[in-house]
Design a protein around this motif. Structure first.
Motif, PDB file in Angstrom:
ATOM      1  N   LEU A  10       0.827  -1.211   0.000  1.00  0.00           N
ATOM      2  CA  LEU A  10       0.000   0.000   0.000  1.00  0.00           C
ATOM      3  C   LEU A  10       0.858   1.257   0.000  1.00  0.00           C
ATOM      4  CD1 LEU A  10      -2.813  -1.047   2.529  1.00  0.00           C
ATOM      5  CD2 LEU A  10      -2.995  -0.860   0.045  1.00  0.00           C
ATOM      6  N   PHE A  11       1.924   1.219   0.806  1.00  0.00           N
ATOM      7  CA  PHE A  11       2.815   2.378   0.847  1.00  0.00           C
ATOM      8  C   PHE A  11       3.479   2.602  -0.511  1.00  0.00           C
ATOM      9  CE2 PHE A  11       7.050   4.221   1.523  1.00  0.00           C
ATOM     10  CZ  PHE A  11       6.693   5.426   2.129  1.00  0.00           C
ATOM     11  N   GLY A  12       3.908   1.511  -1.139  1.00  0.00           N
ATOM     12  CA  GLY A  12       4.520   1.632  -2.451  1.00  0.00           C
ATOM     13  C   GLY A  12       3.550   2.187  -3.478  1.00  0.00           C
ATOM     14  N   ALA A  13       2.302   1.702  -3.410  1.00  0.00           N
ATOM     15  CA  ALA A  13       1.296   2.193  -4.358  1.00  0.00           C
ATOM     16  C   ALA A  13       1.017   3.676  -4.123  1.00  0.00           C
ATOM     17  CB  ALA A  13       0.014   1.377  -4.222  1.00  0.00           C
ATOM     18  N   TYR A  14       0.911   4.045  -2.833  1.00  0.00           N
ATOM     19  CA  TYR A  14       0.640   5.460  -2.539  1.00  0.00           C
ATOM     20  C   TYR A  14       1.816   6.333  -2.978  1.00  0.00           C
ATOM     21  CZ  TYR A  14      -0.300   9.753   0.003  1.00  0.00           C
ATOM     22  OH  TYR A  14      -0.509  11.065   0.322  1.00  0.00           O
ATOM     23  N   THR A  15       3.038   5.855  -2.739  1.00  0.00           N
ATOM     24  CA  THR A  15       4.212   6.621  -3.147  1.00  0.00           C
ATOM     25  C   THR A  15       4.212   6.854  -4.652  1.00  0.00           C
ATOM     26  OG1 THR A  15       5.488   5.715  -1.299  1.00  0.00           O
ATOM     27  CG2 THR A  15       6.736   6.640  -3.139  1.00  0.00           C
ATOM     28  N   TRP A  16       3.808   5.823  -5.400  1.00  0.00           N
ATOM     29  CA  TRP A  16       3.739   5.971  -6.862  1.00  0.00           C
ATOM     30  C   TRP A  16       2.714   7.035  -7.254  1.00  0.00           C
ATOM     31  CZ3 TRP A  16      -0.405   5.154 -10.147  1.00  0.00           C
ATOM     32  CH2 TRP A  16      -0.107   5.241 -11.516  1.00  0.00           C
ATOM     33  N   THR A  17       1.567   7.048  -6.558  1.00  0.00           N
ATOM     34  CA  THR A  17       0.523   8.033  -6.922  1.00  0.00           C
ATOM     35  C   THR A  17       1.034   9.458  -6.741  1.00  0.00           C
ATOM     36  OG1 THR A  17      -0.470   8.150  -4.697  1.00  0.00           O
ATOM     37  CG2 THR A  17      -1.278   6.425  -6.195  1.00  0.00           C
ATOM     38  N   GLN A  18       1.965   9.633  -5.791  1.00  0.00           N
ATOM     39  CA  GLN A  18       2.453  10.988  -5.528  1.00  0.00           C
ATOM     40  C   GLN A  18       3.475  11.464  -6.560  1.00  0.00           C
ATOM     41  OE1 GLN A  18       0.692  12.725  -3.060  1.00  0.00           O
ATOM     42  NE2 GLN A  18      -0.366  10.779  -3.462  1.00  0.00           N
ATOM     43  N   THR A  19       3.788  10.605  -7.528  1.00  0.00           N
ATOM     44  CA  THR A  19       4.638  11.036  -8.653  1.00  0.00           C
ATOM     45  C   THR A  19       3.787  11.490  -9.831  1.00  0.00           C
ATOM     46  OG1 THR A  19       4.742   8.826  -9.652  1.00  0.00           O
ATOM     47  CG2 THR A  19       6.384   9.361  -7.948  1.00  0.00           C
ATOM     48  N   ARG A  20       2.464  11.420  -9.684  1.00  0.00           N
ATOM     49  CA  ARG A  20       1.558  11.786 -10.766  1.00  0.00           C
ATOM     50  C   ARG A  20       0.898  13.147 -10.463  1.00  0.00           C
ATOM     51  NH1 ARG A  20       3.489   8.541 -14.213  1.00  0.00           N
ATOM     52  NH2 ARG A  20       1.620   8.727 -15.513  1.00  0.00           N
ATOM     53  N   TYR A  21       0.465  13.823 -11.516  1.00  0.00           N
ATOM     54  CA  TYR A  21      -0.194  15.134 -11.378  1.00  0.00           C
ATOM     55  C   TYR A  21      -1.398  15.175 -12.325  1.00  0.00           C
ATOM     56  CZ  TYR A  21       4.051  16.570  -8.953  1.00  0.00           C
ATOM     57  OH  TYR A  21       5.098  16.644  -8.068  1.00  0.00           O
ATOM     58  N   PHE A  22      -2.306  16.088 -12.025  1.00  0.00           N
ATOM     59  CA  PHE A  22      -3.382  16.361 -12.986  1.00  0.00           C
ATOM     60  C   PHE A  22      -3.880  17.785 -12.775  1.00  0.00           C
ATOM     61  CE2 PHE A  22      -5.591  14.579  -9.308  1.00  0.00           C
ATOM     62  CZ  PHE A  22      -6.705  15.405  -9.144  1.00  0.00           C
ATOM     63  N   VAL A  23      -4.463  18.338 -13.836  1.00  0.00           N
ATOM     64  CA  VAL A  23      -5.012  19.690 -13.809  1.00  0.00           C
ATOM     65  C   VAL A  23      -6.513  19.578 -13.611  1.00  0.00           C
ATOM     66  CG1 VAL A  23      -5.350  21.844 -15.112  1.00  0.00           C
ATOM     67  CG2 VAL A  23      -3.192  20.563 -15.321  1.00  0.00           C
ATOM     68  N   GLY A  24      -7.040  20.315 -12.630  1.00  0.00           N
ATOM     69  CA  GLY A  24      -8.456  20.257 -12.343  1.00  0.00           C
ATOM     70  C   GLY A  24      -8.985  21.594 -11.882  1.00  0.00           C
ATOM     71  N   ALA A  25     -10.250  21.612 -11.515  1.00  0.00           N
ATOM     72  CA  ALA A  25     -10.914  22.860 -11.117  1.00  0.00           C
ATOM     73  C   ALA A  25     -10.897  23.002  -9.613  1.00  0.00           C
ATOM     74  CB  ALA A  25     -12.335  22.882 -11.642  1.00  0.00           C
ATOM     75  N   GLY A  26     -10.534  24.221  -9.138  1.00  0.00           N
ATOM     76  CA  GLY A  26     -10.717  24.562  -7.744  1.00  0.00           C
ATOM     77  C   GLY A  26     -12.068  25.244  -7.588  1.00  0.00           C
ATOM     78  N   ASP A  27     -12.178  26.082  -6.564  1.00  0.00           N
ATOM     79  CA  ASP A  27     -13.455  26.787  -6.386  1.00  0.00           C
ATOM     80  C   ASP A  27     -13.729  27.737  -7.549  1.00  0.00           C
ATOM     81  OD1 ASP A  27     -13.902  25.470  -4.041  1.00  0.00           O
ATOM     82  OD2 ASP A  27     -13.005  27.037  -2.789  1.00  0.00           O
ATOM     83  N   THR A  28     -12.710  28.537  -7.897  1.00  0.00           N
ATOM     84  CA  THR A  28     -12.906  29.524  -8.980  1.00  0.00           C
ATOM     85  C   THR A  28     -11.749  29.550  -9.952  1.00  0.00           C
ATOM     86  OG1 THR A  28     -11.900  31.277  -7.630  1.00  0.00           O
ATOM     87  CG2 THR A  28     -14.304  31.012  -7.501  1.00  0.00           C
ATOM     88  N   THR A  29     -10.707  28.778  -9.659  1.00  0.00           N
ATOM     89  CA  THR A  29      -9.501  28.847 -10.491  1.00  0.00           C
ATOM     90  C   THR A  29      -9.062  27.452 -10.924  1.00  0.00           C
ATOM     91  OG1 THR A  29      -8.075  28.743  -8.554  1.00  0.00           O
ATOM     92  CG2 THR A  29      -8.680  30.948  -9.346  1.00  0.00           C
ATOM     93  N   VAL A  30      -8.132  27.435 -11.864  1.00  0.00           N
ATOM     94  CA  VAL A  30      -7.509  26.180 -12.301  1.00  0.00           C
ATOM     95  C   VAL A  30      -6.417  25.807 -11.294  1.00  0.00           C
ATOM     96  CG1 VAL A  30      -6.175  25.062 -14.119  1.00  0.00           C
ATOM     97  CG2 VAL A  30      -7.995  26.687 -14.728  1.00  0.00           C
ATOM     98  N   VAL A  31      -6.423  24.544 -10.854  1.00  0.00           N
ATOM     99  CA  VAL A  31      -5.486  24.072  -9.824  1.00  0.00           C
ATOM    100  C   VAL A  31      -4.731  22.853 -10.353  1.00  0.00           C
ATOM    101  CG1 VAL A  31      -5.272  23.109  -7.487  1.00  0.00           C
ATOM    102  CG2 VAL A  31      -6.952  24.922  -7.958  1.00  0.00           C
ATOM    103  N   ILE A  32      -3.416  22.815 -10.049  1.00  0.00           N
ATOM    104  CA  ILE A  32      -2.622  21.604 -10.326  1.00  0.00           C
ATOM    105  C   ILE A  32      -2.642  20.729  -9.069  1.00  0.00           C
ATOM    106  CG2 ILE A  32      -0.338  20.689 -10.859  1.00  0.00           C
ATOM    107  CD1 ILE A  32       0.238  23.241 -12.406  1.00  0.00           C
ATOM    108  N   TYR A  33      -3.072  19.461  -9.240  1.00  0.00           N
ATOM    109  CA  TYR A  33      -3.171  18.512  -8.126  1.00  0.00           C
ATOM    110  C   TYR A  33      -2.046  17.481  -8.213  1.00  0.00           C
ATOM    111  CZ  TYR A  33      -7.920  20.234  -7.266  1.00  0.00           C
ATOM    112  OH  TYR A  33      -9.007  21.016  -6.972  1.00  0.00           O
ATOM    113  N   ARG A  34      -1.601  17.059  -7.050  1.00  0.00           N
ATOM    114  CA  ARG A  34      -0.600  15.981  -6.975  1.00  0.00           C
ATOM    115  C   ARG A  34      -1.313  14.690  -6.579  1.00  0.00           C
ATOM    116  NH1 ARG A  34       4.901  16.093  -3.239  1.00  0.00           N
ATOM    117  NH2 ARG A  34       5.829  14.167  -4.084  1.00  0.00           N
ATOM    118  N   GLY A  35      -1.060  13.603  -7.299  1.00  0.00           N
ATOM    119  CA  GLY A  35      -1.724  12.324  -7.024  1.00  0.00           C
ATOM    120  C   GLY A  35      -2.521  11.872  -8.229  1.00  0.00           C
TER     121      GLY A  35
END
Length: 411
Positions: free
Chosen positions: A328-353
């Motif tokens: 599980l730790f290894g899988a979670y660590t891998w997810t933290q090397t990924r990013y995606f662009v998504g919507a915040g409340d009113t602005t564009v936000v870059i997310y980690r995971g």
């Protein structure tokens, strides 16, 4: 009254042992199996002497009480015979024998038992063990410390708590009376059969309804197919039934069937001590009657084994949990090397995971608020951002945001 029914007796050395220490008897009213112990000579002599003493009981009785009294008296007398024999020939010290005996009295079976040979009753398509083994592992089963299945493979399954031997002139014999009826099949056997063939297979063989002799042959074949590491002795008694009745000639099998069964062969050198419970040679004893201090050591050994088993389970469980946690730790660590662009409340936000969640657990966190207002984006770009845009790295995510900015400027 002479018993009305049919019977057969059979004894075989087995595939490992070089001599037969068992004795069996099938008569008019009396049926016996004795499994001797004590090495190359002692087992033969012990079972033969016990059977010789019991043979005199093969006659009719006025009551079940009289038959039970006769059985108890004969068993005690047999113990005395063993003691006297050892006094005359000290090299036989430590010999003994199990005994299972049935005397049929009218519609009753009078039973006497000591040791780990067994009596079964097959009735109404069900095989029931009638006697209780006088063994160390049976005591563990009775106390709930191990299961019957664990008892079959326990390393101390051959340790006897009670036996007919040269150590006690007053053996503790189980004796009781049971009603029997036409159609019943009684099976008396040494542990050379029941120790390797389970109750289910014995019941299937008994259910075939073959004559006692044929049934005994089939049971013996099962024991031989399973390796037959010990002598195998079987006595089958049918109450009533279609097969021929008792012929009038008793059937004696095993060590007691020949005169040499009660002679004393020379003691072979290099005998294994009764304290040594490793695998025995073919002509060495298969049962042991422990002294009190030895029994205490066995009990403590079983406690240690139980503790080791519990520790093993705990360690194994901890290792499994550690492996799961590491995965599980290894899988979670891998997810933290990924990013995606998504919507915040009113602005564009870059997310980690990554975008997925595990129940209430989110596998992403806001990493950078780009300050790019959502309301400035085209309808297409805004819908794309709200649906999230995956990126292999933070640089890739920034490049996506830069492209969105360009789209605004170009529009």
């Amino acid at each position: 009254m002479v018993f009305q029914g049919s019977s057969a007796a059979l004894s075989h050395t087995g595939k490992v042992r070089s001599n037969n220490q068992d004795s069996g008897y099938s008569g008019a009213n009396l049926f016996v199996v004795a499994d001797g112990m004590g090495g190359h000579a002692g087992g033969d002599v012990a079972s033969s002497l016990a059977l010789a003493r019991l043979q005199g009981l093969d006659h009719g009785y006025e009551s079940t009480g009289a038959a039970e009294h006769a059985l108890r008296h004969a068993m005690t007398a047999a113990a005395g015979d063993l003691i006297d024999t050892v006094k005359a020939q000290p090299e036989l010290a430590g010999m003994g024998t199990t005994v299972c005996a049935i005397i049929m009295v009218d519609e009753y079976a009078v039973i006497a038992h000591i040791g780990d040979s067994r009596i079964y009753l097959y009735r109404d398509d069900e095989l029931t063990q009638i006697t209780t083994d006088h063994t160390f592992v049976q005591r563990l089963v009775d106390s709930g410390r191990i299961t019957p299945e664990e008892a079959r493979y326990h390393p101390r399954r051959s340790v006897l708590m009670r036996v007919l031997g040269d150590m006690s002139a007053d053996p503790e014999v189980d004796a009781f009376v049971m009603p029997t009826r036409p159609g019943d099949r009684w099976l008396i056997c040494s542990d050379g059969l029941c120790g390797v063939v389970d109750d289910t297979h014995m019941a299937k063989t008994m259910a075939l309804g073959q004559a006692p002799g044929r049934t005994a042959d089939m049971l013996l074949k099962q024991a031989l197919d399973a390796g037959a590491p010990d002598n195998v002795t079987i006595v089958i008694v049918d109450v009533g039934g279609q097969h021929p009745l008792f012929s009038g000639t008793p059937q004696i099998v095993g060590a007691a069937a020949t005169p040499k069964g009660i002679e004393v062969p020379p003691i072979r050198p290099g005998r294994v001590s009764w304290l040594h419970l490793g695998r025995q040679a073919a002509n060495e004893p298969s049962h042991f009657e422990p002294a009190a201090e030895y029994l205490e050591e066995l009990i403590e050994e079983d406690r240690r084994r139980a503790r080791r088993r519990r520790v093993g389970w705990i360690v194994g469980l901890l290792l499994v949990l550690a492996a799961i946690a590491a995965a599980l730790f290894g899988a979670y660590t891998w997810t933290q090397t990924r990013y995606f662009v998504g919507a915040g409340d009113t602005t564009v936000v870059i997310y980690r995971g990554i975008q997925q969640n595990i129940g209430p657990i989110s596998l992403s966190t806001p990493y950078e608020n780009t300050g790019l207002p959502l309301n400035l984006l085209s309808d297409f770009d805004r819908q794309t951002v709200e649906g999230t845009i995956s990126a292999d790295s933070f640089d890739a995510a920034e490049h996506i945001v830069d492209q969105l900015r360009l789209n605004i400027g170009g529009g």
